[in-house]
Scaffold this active site. Structure first.
Site, PDB file in Angstrom:
ATOM      1  N   ASP A   1      -1.423  -0.800   5.992  1.00  0.00           N
ATOM      2  CA  ASP A   1      -1.510  -0.173   7.317  1.00  0.00           C
ATOM      3  C   ASP A   1      -2.360  -0.987   8.278  1.00  0.00           C
ATOM      4  O   ASP A   1      -2.519  -0.624   9.425  1.00  0.00           O
ATOM      5  CB  ASP A   1      -2.032   1.263   7.215  1.00  0.00           C
TER       6      ASP A   1
ATOM      7  N   ASP B   1      -6.679  -1.583   4.503  1.00  0.00           N
ATOM      8  CA  ASP B   1      -6.288  -2.649   3.594  1.00  0.00           C
ATOM      9  C   ASP B   1      -6.739  -4.019   4.094  1.00  0.00           C
ATOM     10  O   ASP B   1      -6.247  -5.050   3.622  1.00  0.00           O
ATOM     11  CB  ASP B   1      -4.760  -2.669   3.422  1.00  0.00           C
TER      12      ASP B   1
ATOM     13  N   ASP C   1       0.879  -1.165   0.000  1.00  0.00           N
ATOM     14  CA  ASP C   1       0.000   0.000   0.000  1.00  0.00           C
ATOM     15  C   ASP C   1       0.925   1.227   0.000  1.00  0.00           C
ATOM     16  O   ASP C   1       2.118   1.104   0.292  1.00  0.00           O
ATOM     17  CB  ASP C   1      -0.885  -0.034   1.249  1.00  0.00           C
TER      18      ASP C   1
END
Length: 732
Positions: free
Chosen positions: A623, A627, A421
């Site tokens: 995180d 996600d 991410d």
């Protein structure tokens, strides 16, 4: 979907209007879910009948639309199964767990208890060797067994005897304790209590080393998870608040949170409003304004404002307990190599009884036959994996890395594709000034930044914080100014030196204020190309500069990506919800192979499945909250960062609590070292025990020495596994 093969389908045969499709998932749907899936498929307009065979793991479908392709039907089956994937996975894990023999849960015993057992066994063994052997007493009949020495030996061996018999009764198969029980009982029947006690003493030493490792792992995990808010303000009455430990907060309690404090529970705002940094939840560093009736989450931070929250989800301790139990106990989270070791060792146990029978039948020597029972592969093979994984989990925990199960360590060792991410993972999640453009000669660069600071001084907005941080770094003095006026979602303005008006904000704010922006076109393009957010600064009616702010990459993230490639990761991908330009900038700077931008959380999960369908072993690093779907679907989900919430802990398989991306390749290096250690252990156990079996069968090795050699092998593999406690994650 941790097993990417579970939903794979293949066509067994196909005729006109008839097809049989095989999938591993059908074996684990169960009778209730079987009927539900069949009914669901019958609602499809072109399906006439559908019947699942639980034994063969296939489904027979009769359909009317003969123009349907094979892929159409496979997609239909996979989509149907995917709707029930969690129940199917649960059934599959339970089925897998039922195949294992019943072993004693050593983590339920403390090192102190085992040390006491060792001391008692050693004392009784010393009595048998130095006292009883010099003053033998001949006993016959029941007196041979009903005496203090024999009864004490049986008492000490009771946990082993009980578990050995329980495995035969409940699981219909022997385990390691069954073999030990046979050897102990045989020794007692032959009047050789010292041999039985020697077997027990060496096994207890091995158990102590194993339990010591588990105890250290438990302590390391507790220490790691204790980081966070320890105290909160609880509302006792409307005019009374009390500071209490977070552990005392229960559901439906009301807590008060003020500017700068971290929210420690999930709940709803019942009073007040605040600007909240939800980067740990949404992945976006821009704070949001929330008021009464809106939900807030643990781990988020109040940038400004005061609120009262009705607690809906509490109990960090309960989360800690649940995770520790998961790490220690869950058969569903065993690594494939550990499952293989358990199954392989269980299959070898009957071999010892067969060998004992063969040796006795050919030699009529009970001593040689006993050697076959004393020496077994089972204990050493099981401990080869169990202690190694426990030591690895302990080492990870000491470095601020929570690993929820040994299977994730093995999956890490096979990593091929790593997906990142962006916000808060590759980047810091804290915007900083990256570029400064000044127009004209009316002010210098420092003067322009100082004027911007005059307008932003009282704001807690992340972009304002970035400007104020830049002012501190440059050692600038903010000019005297009047009251600051905020225009929501546009910008701020303030009077400096009582006459000059400074405006700071977006391009839209400048245009609405009548500021001419013709001269900023080139600077704008530069800001956009670098993936920065442009903050426009105007003095009176003229634009004087643009400050480019962006979320910078984490320190050492490029080095971490390079180390991942050294560990054999050949595909590194960026998945982000940010705009394409920002994603492209970061991907280029980090030399990432591919990127996808402007994705919703469910889009990230679909990308994970796409990679897995091509046979890739996928690690997702995010995180831990926004996600969550992608973390859940990846072979291993890794939450990276110091912000920790219940949601993050539940969603990720591995949580790295430090803001150090080098720990990602570090834990992969640990996983590869762990698998290497386990293979070394296998070689030692099989080699040395085979040698001992040959010596025992030929009569060269007496049962008591066979026990010493066998248990020494077990202790040796435990000691070899304990070297993982010294593995340096940060330098690898």
């Amino acid at each position: 979907m941790k097993d990417n093969n579970l939903l794979s389908c293949e066509i067994v045969h196909r005729l006109r209007g008839r097809i049989r499709i095989k999938s591993k998932a059908f074996k684990f749907v169960g009778k209730v879910l079987k009927s539900e899936i069949e009914k669901q498929l019958l609602q499809v307009k072109y399906i006439k009948s559908a019947e699942i065979n639980l034994v063969t793991g296939s489904i027979l479908i009769y359909f009317e639309d003969i123009s349907l392709s094979d892929q159409n039907l496979i997609n239909l089956i996979q989509n149907t199964l995917n709707a029930h994937i969690f129940e199917i996975c649960k059934n599959e894990k339970n089925e897998r767990a039922s195949k294992y023999v019943i072993e004693r849960k050593l983590q339920e015993e403390s090192p102190r208890e085992i040390i006491q057992k060792i001391a008692t066994t050693a004392g009784l063994l010393a009595y048998n060797i130095f006292v009883k052997s010099r003053n033998p007493v001949t006993a016959t009949g029941l007196r041979k067994f009903f005496n203090y020495n024999t009864l004490a030996t049986i008492g000490l061996a009771m946990p082993v005897l009980k578990n050995g018999l329980m495995s035969l009764a409940k699981n219909k198969r022997p385990n390691a304790d069954t073999l030990s029980s046979s050897a102990i009982i045989s020794s007692i029947l032959l009047g050789k209590e010292s041999a039985a006690l020697t077997i027990m003493f060496l096994e207890e030493v091995s158990e102590l080393l194993t339990v010591y490792t588990m105890e250290k792992t438990r302590g390391a995990i507790k220490d790691m998870l204790s980081v966070g808010e320890n105290y909160v303000w609880k509302e006792i009455s409307e005019d009374n608040v009390k500071r209490v430990p977070i552990e005392e907060i229960q559901k439906d309690d009301i807590i008060v949170v003020q500017t700068g404090e971290k929210i420690s529970v999930d709940g709803k705002i019942i009073k007040g409003e605040a600007l909240i940094d939800q980067s740990s939840i949404t992945g976006e560093y821009m704070p949001v304004k929330k008021g009464e009736g809106e939900s807030v989450y643990a781990g988020t931070i109040i940038k400004s404002g005061n609120i009262s929250i009705l607690a809906e989800k509490v109990g960090d301790d309960r989360t800690v307990s649940r995770i520790i139990k998961l790490v220690e106990d869950a058969n569903s989270n065993k690594a494939d190599i550990q499952n293989y070791a358990d199954t392989f060792s269980a299959q070898l146990i009957p071999l010892n009884f067969i060998l004992a029978g063969i040796v006795y039948a050919t030699t009529r020597n009970i001593g040689k036959a006993m050697s076959m029972l004393v020496i077994d592969y089972s204990c050493g093979i099981r401990l080869s994996t169990a202690v190694a994984f426990s030591a690895a989990i302990n080492t990870a925990a000491k470095n601020g890395i929570l690993v929820k199960g040994s299977n994730f360590i093995e999956e890490l060792s096979k990593a091929e594709t790593v997906i990142f991410d962006k916000t808060g993972t590759i980047t810091e999640g804290k915007p900083k000034v990256q570029s400064v453009e000044v127009f004209g000669n009316s002010v210098s660069e420092n003067e322009m930044i100082a004027l911007a600071g005059a307008a932003e001084e009282q704001s807690s907005h992340p972009l304002a914080v970035a400007i104020m941080s830049e002012i501190k770094d440059r050692g600038l003095e903010i000019p005297k100014h009047g009251k600051i006026k905020t225009i929501v979602s546009r910008g701020v303005e303030v009077k400096v030196d009582k006459t000059k008006v400074v405006r700071v904000g977006s391009k839209k704010f400048m245009l609405e204020s009548g500021i001419d922006l013709n001269i900023v076109a080139d600077a704008e393009r530069g800001v956009i190309s670098r993936g920065e957010i442009g903050i426009y600064v105007a003095l009176d009616d003229k634009i004087i500069g643009i400050i480019g702010v962006s979320d910078p990459p984490r320190e050492n993230i490029k080095k971490a990506i390079n180390r991942l490639r050294n560990y054999g990761v050949d595909d590194i991908v960026l998945l982000t919800g940010d705009l394409r330009q920002q994603a492209e900038t970061i991907a280029s700077r980090m030399a990432i192979d591919r990127y996808e931008s402007e994705l919703m959380p469910e889009d990230k999960a679909k990308n994970i499945l796409k990679f897995q369908s091509k046979g890739s072993n996928v690690i997702m690093i995010g995180d831990g909250v926004n996600d969550a779907p992608a973390l859940s679907y990846a072979n291993v989900g890794v939450a990276l960062g110091s912000t920790r919430t219940d949601v993050a802990m539940e969603a990720a398989d591995i949580t790295i609590t430090q803001d150090n991306p080098l720990l990602v390749p570090g834990v992969i290096g640990l996983s590869k070292n762990t698998v290497k250690t386990i293979k070394e252990n296998f070689a030692m156990v099989i080699g040395l025990n085979t040698f001992a079996l040959v010596l025992g069968a030929t009569g060269i090795l007496a049962p008591i020495y066979a026990s010493v050699l066998h248990n020494s092998t077990t202790i040796l593999v435990v000691m070899n596994s304990l070297k993982l406690l010294k593995y340096d994650i940060k330098s690898n």
